[in-house]
Design an enzyme around this catalytic site. Structure first.
Site, short mmCIF file in Angstrom:
data_model
loop_
_atom_site.label_atom_id
_atom_site.label_comp_id
_atom_site.label_asym_id
_atom_site.label_seq_id
_atom_site.Cartn_x
_atom_site.Cartn_y
_atom_site.Cartn_z
N VAL A 69 -16.71 -51.80 3.94
CA VAL A 69 -17.47 -53.37 4.16
C VAL A 69 -18.00 -52.65 2.83
CG1 VAL A 69 -19.06 -55.04 4.24
CG2 VAL A 69 -17.69 -54.11 6.20
N GLY A 114 -22.00 -50.00 -0.09
CA GLY A 114 -20.09 -49.96 0.53
C GLY A 114 -20.19 -49.04 2.14
N LYS A 115 -19.50 -49.21 2.75
CA LYS A 115 -19.57 -48.17 3.82
C LYS A 115 -18.22 -48.06 4.59
CE LYS A 115 -22.22 -45.19 6.23
NZ LYS A 115 -22.88 -44.50 5.20
N GLY A 116 -17.42 -47.46 5.08
CA GLY A 116 -15.71 -47.08 5.67
C GLY A 116 -15.70 -47.18 7.08
#
Ligand code: NAD
Length: 424
Positions: A69, A114-116
């Protein structure tokens, strides 16, 4: 411009995202943020979910679900870790991505958030399975990642090892070595000196800046640190080295208290030998809950989220909280801390030393150059101190907590940039 509209009430007080949104809303109100900008900053820019077929060691093919995201790329390429955990889900990833936007903006580095994450249990997978999964995820995210687009880093369940595979897979696809696509790499692949200590160092810098505001003499100050992993142990070590008496430390095995002060080098040697503080001989045992309620000048929660709540906040006896962990204070505790006059240096400021040195790693990779430890430390200390002063000033200007002050600084920066860039 339409007036800012009161947001929907908070639903779940135990959800760190709700905690974060409640603070975001308070800061938005103080800033008189217009409704349009509020909406833009509340919604992620991009969400990608992929299915990742991976051949397991026994020949079976399993399909894993992976997410990335990008909450915001208004300030620059998005930055944020990749988490491998069975609890990973898109809502959590969205929340953590937004958190990164505010953290990067508070310390004024040119990144969005962001992050995943991949829903998996890496403790039950072989090294080969984790490598194939990481490479499959990287290939699936080739259009998302990029040194000018989105730059991952390690998070829960991942480390430099996974970042090395990610960098390799991405580089193979481009036909050139692109080490700036990811940070938190091993040193030999272009990692930065000082990255491992960076978060704890930023906690120490924040603690000293706050002690100065509270007129606490560090040489007479006492401190308790919850968590003795990367952040907690380095924070304790650096505070101890600078004359603060660390009277209590803890890990998942429990708390360890010595009113004369704990020799942190000794505790580190014990933990490194035994992989835990369990049985640490030079202190008496207390619980993790008791540690939080000790009468100390400085409390550093550096283990996990939501340990300070409306339930235990009334019993806290520290003067200052410096949040090494992400989300250690539930929003329900905020007014109680305010009322008790406890200064809380919030996570998005206090633990931002890590992302700051990640940024330095990216800068060095792009320059094709290496800085020495002195340069990394000097520049990250300066960024942390400047950010602290800015947040403190905002809290004075708006008559709010440092936590809301941090959100004010962050939201103001992102909103102003957004407006100047324009919207169509
Ligand atoms: P870590 O895994 O190295 O250490 C975690 C420590 O907390 C360990 O000592 C563990 O035993 C202890 N712990 C776990 N559960 C506990 C519990 N229930 N009670 C007491 N102690 C417990 O993790 P870390 O990298 O030090 O991260 C700690 C916190 O800091 C997390 O919230 C993380 O998101 C945050 N953080 C880390 C970094 C970083 O650079 N490592 C940066 C920003 C924020």
């Amino acid at each position: 411009m339409p007036a800012y509209v009161e947001p929907a009430p908070i639903k779940d007080k135990d959800n760190p995202f709700e905690s974060m949104m409640s603070r975001f809303d308070s800061a938005a109100k103080l800033l008189n943020l217009d409704e349009q900008t509020y909406k833009v900053l509340s919604a992620p820019t991009k969400q990608v979910t992929v299915s990742l077929p991976v051949k397991m060691d026994n020949g079976d093919v399993r399909v894993f679900e992976g997410h990335r995201v990008i909450h915001s790329n208004i300030l620059g390429p998005s930055k944020g870790g990749i988490r491998y955990d069975m609890l990973v889900n898109i809502d959590e990833v969205k929340a953590l991505a937004a958190w990164m936007t505010w953290k990067c903006a508070v310390v004024d580095i040119p990144y969005g958030g962001g992050k995943g994450g991949i829903k998996c249990d890496p403790t039950k997978m072989s090294e080969g399975e984790i490598e194939r999964l990481t490479r499959a995820y990287t290939l699936a995210m080739l259009d998302v990642f990029g040194p000018d687009r989105d730059i991952p880093a390690p998070d829960m369940g991942t480390s430099g090892r996974e970042m090395a595979w990610l960098m390799d897979e991405y580089s193979k696809a481009q036909g050139i070595t692109v080490n700036a696509v990811v940070t938190g790499k091993p040193l030999v692949l272009g990692g930065s000196v000082g990255r491992i200590e960076a978060t704890g160092r930023g906690v120490m810098v924040s603690a000293f800046a706050a002690m100065e505001k509270l007129k606490i003499n560090p040489y007479q100050a006492t401190c308790a640190v919850q968590g003795f992993g990367n952040v907690g142990s380095i924070s304790a070590k650096l505070l101890h080295e600078r004359g603060v008496k660390v009277v209590a430390i803890s890990d998942i095995s429990g708390g360890y208290y010595n009113e004369k002060g704990i020799d942190i080098e000794d505790a580190l040697a014990y933990r490194d030998k035994n992989r835990t503080l369990a049985g640490y001989p030079n202190a008496s045992t207390i619980t993790n809950e008791q540690l939080l309620e000790l009468e100390v000048d400085v409390l550093v929660p550096a283990a996990k989220e939501d340990v300070i709540t409306d339930e235990n906040a009334p019993r806290l006896r520290c003067k200052l909280i410096v949040e090494g962990a992400n989300g250690p204070t539930n929003f329900t505790a905020d007014p109680i801390l305010q009322e008790k006059g406890i200064l809380a240096v919030p996570d998005i400021l206090a633990n931002a030393g890590g992302v700051t040195v990640s940024y330095f790693e990216w800068v060095q990779n792009r320059m094709g150059y290496r800085w020495d430890l002195d340069q990394v430390n000097r520049q990250s200390d300066q960024i942390m101190k400047t950010a602290f002063d800015k947040v403190y000033a905002a809290s004075q200007k708006y008559g709010c907590s440092m936590r809301i002050g941090a959100y004010v600084v962050a939201i103001d920066k992102v909103a102003t940039t957004y407006k100047l860039r324009g919207v169509y």
